[in-house]
Write a protein that holds these residues in place. Structure first.
Motif, PDB file in Angstrom:
ATOM      1  N   UNK A 207       0.846  -1.185   0.000  1.00 36.63           N
ATOM      2  CA  UNK A 207       0.000   0.000   0.000  1.00 36.63           C
ATOM      3  C   UNK A 207       0.889   1.244   0.000  1.00 36.63           C
ATOM      4  N   UNK A 208       0.796   2.032  -1.065  1.00 37.66           N
ATOM      5  CA  UNK A 208       1.567   3.268  -1.200  1.00 37.66           C
ATOM      6  C   UNK A 208       0.567   4.403  -1.417  1.00 37.66           C
ATOM      7  N   UNK A 209       0.378   5.223  -0.393  1.00 35.71           N
ATOM      8  CA  UNK A 209      -0.641   6.268  -0.476  1.00 35.71           C
ATOM      9  C   UNK A 209      -2.021   5.642  -0.606  1.00 35.71           C
ATOM     10  N   UNK A 210      -2.763   6.036  -1.615  1.00 32.44           N
ATOM     11  CA  UNK A 210      -4.098   5.474  -1.822  1.00 32.44           C
ATOM     12  C   UNK A 210      -4.092   4.355  -2.861  1.00 32.44           C
ATOM     13  N   UNK A 211      -2.896   3.885  -3.233  1.00 29.26           N
ATOM     14  CA  UNK A 211      -2.786   2.826  -4.227  1.00 29.26           C
ATOM     15  C   UNK A 211      -2.271   1.538  -3.595  1.00 29.26           C
ATOM     16  N   UNK A 212      -2.687   0.422  -4.179  1.00 29.13           N
ATOM     17  CA  UNK A 212      -2.155  -0.870  -3.766  1.00 29.13           C
ATOM     18  C   UNK A 212      -1.364  -1.446  -4.937  1.00 29.13           C
ATOM     19  N   UNK A 213      -0.056  -1.550  -4.740  1.00 25.36           N
ATOM     20  CA  UNK A 213       0.821  -2.066  -5.779  1.00 25.36           C
ATOM     21  C   UNK A 213       1.140  -3.535  -5.498  1.00 25.36           C
ATOM     22  N   UNK A 214       1.397  -4.274  -6.554  1.00 23.46           N
ATOM     23  CA  UNK A 214       1.625  -5.709  -6.396  1.00 23.46           C
ATOM     24  C   UNK A 214       2.868  -6.112  -7.175  1.00 23.46           C
ATOM     25  N   UNK A 215       3.822  -6.725  -6.452  1.00 21.89           N
ATOM     26  CA  UNK A 215       5.084  -7.136  -7.058  1.00 21.89           C
ATOM     27  C   UNK A 215       5.357  -8.615  -6.790  1.00 21.89           C
ATOM     28  N   UNK A 216       6.052  -9.260  -7.723  1.00 24.21           N
ATOM     29  CA  UNK A 216       6.702 -10.533  -7.417  1.00 24.21           C
ATOM     30  C   UNK A 216       8.188 -10.335  -7.669  1.00 24.21           C
ATOM     31  N   UNK A 217       9.001 -11.194  -7.076  1.00 23.51           N
ATOM     32  CA  UNK A 217      10.446 -10.989  -7.175  1.00 23.51           C
ATOM     33  C   UNK A 217      11.149 -12.228  -7.704  1.00 23.51           C
ATOM     34  N   UNK A 218      12.333 -11.998  -8.264  1.00 21.43           N
ATOM     35  CA  UNK A 218      13.213 -13.085  -8.715  1.00 21.43           C
ATOM     36  C   UNK A 218      14.587 -12.884  -8.082  1.00 21.43           C
TER      37      UNK A 218
END
Length: 253
Positions: A207-218
């Motif tokens: 959650x960054x500010x009013x946004x929800x970001x979604x990441x996967x990692x390698x």
């Protein structure tokens, strides 16, 4: 004693290891108890079967009275300039998405500008060198309060640390695990129940500010490393896992 500990950590019986390395169980028992000294060739076979990292191979050689084979070069040594330059190029090419180079104890060695997207959520005291990825991820003053699926993400990171400790028997990593696993949980973040819908990859939902970001990692490693330091470096790269996150990164670019 060291060989037995490494074998047991991998869930292998003495008979199974003896069979797979083509030695008698009696001889392997003598090696484990110090009644017989294995040759460097046998240590190589045992290390291959146990899938030991270069550091652990050196430890086995030393325990058997042999000279270590693999050297460990300081990260600041001029001989590793090419390695660090290669890592910087990879990190730069991954922008604007976050990516960082870490050592075996999860301390940050290099990072790209995309990491700023995450760093703005972290308290300054956690960003003082050496910056440790596990601390930043799990500390209540770090990313923890901003990770929507923190229960899942926390267990994923702790499980990764447990596996690493089991393979390396590293006391400092064990100390790091004791520290980060003792951090208080984040209020309102449920622990994993074991019956969540399975993702193709476990994402970090941030959650960054009013946004929800979604990441996967390698994780990327140097595949032909013959130096302990280089072999233990890894690049963790974060990729957008949904359209909104991809759009945010495009805007940043």
């Amino acid at each position: 004693m060291l060989l037995r500990e490494l074998r047991e950590e991998r869930g292998l019986s003495q008979f199974a290891l003896a069979l797979q390395t083509e030695v008698s169980q009696r001889h392997l028992s003598f090696v484990e108890t110090g009644r017989a000294n294995p040759s460097p060739e046998l240590i190589g076979k045992l290390a291959d079967r146990l899938e030991l990292a270069l550091r652990e191979r050196n430890r086995l050689l030393l325990a058997a009275g042999h000279a270590p084979v693999y050297r460990e070069t300081s990260l600041d040594d001029v001989e590793l300039d090419a390695v660090r330059e290669a890592a910087r190029r990879i990190l730069k090419a991954h922008e604007p998405a976050p990516a960082l180079l870490v050592d075996r104890r999860w301390n940050v060695v290099e990072l790209n500008q995309g990491v700023a997207l995450l760093a703005v959520l972290v308290a300054p005291h956690l960003l003082e060198p050496p910056v440790n990825v596990m601390r930043v991820s799990l500390h209540p003053d770090g990313l923890a309060p901003h990770v929507v699926n923190f229960g899942q993400w926390r267990e994923h990171l702790l499980a990764r640390l447990r596996r690493q400790i089991a393979v390396s028997l590293d006391d400092e990593l064990a100390g790091l695990y004791e520290e980060v696993s003792s951090y208080p949980g984040v209020k309102g973040t449920p622990a994993p129940t074991g019956n969540e819908a399975a993702d193709v990859l476990l994402p970090m939902r941030l959650r960054v500010g009013d946004r929800e970001l979604e990441f996967f990692s390698t994780m990327t490693v140097f595949g032909t490393a013959a130096d302990i330091t280089v072999a233990e470096l890894a690049i963790e790269s974060f990729f957008p896992a949904d359209a909104e996150t991809r759009k945010v990164l495009e805007d940043l670019a």
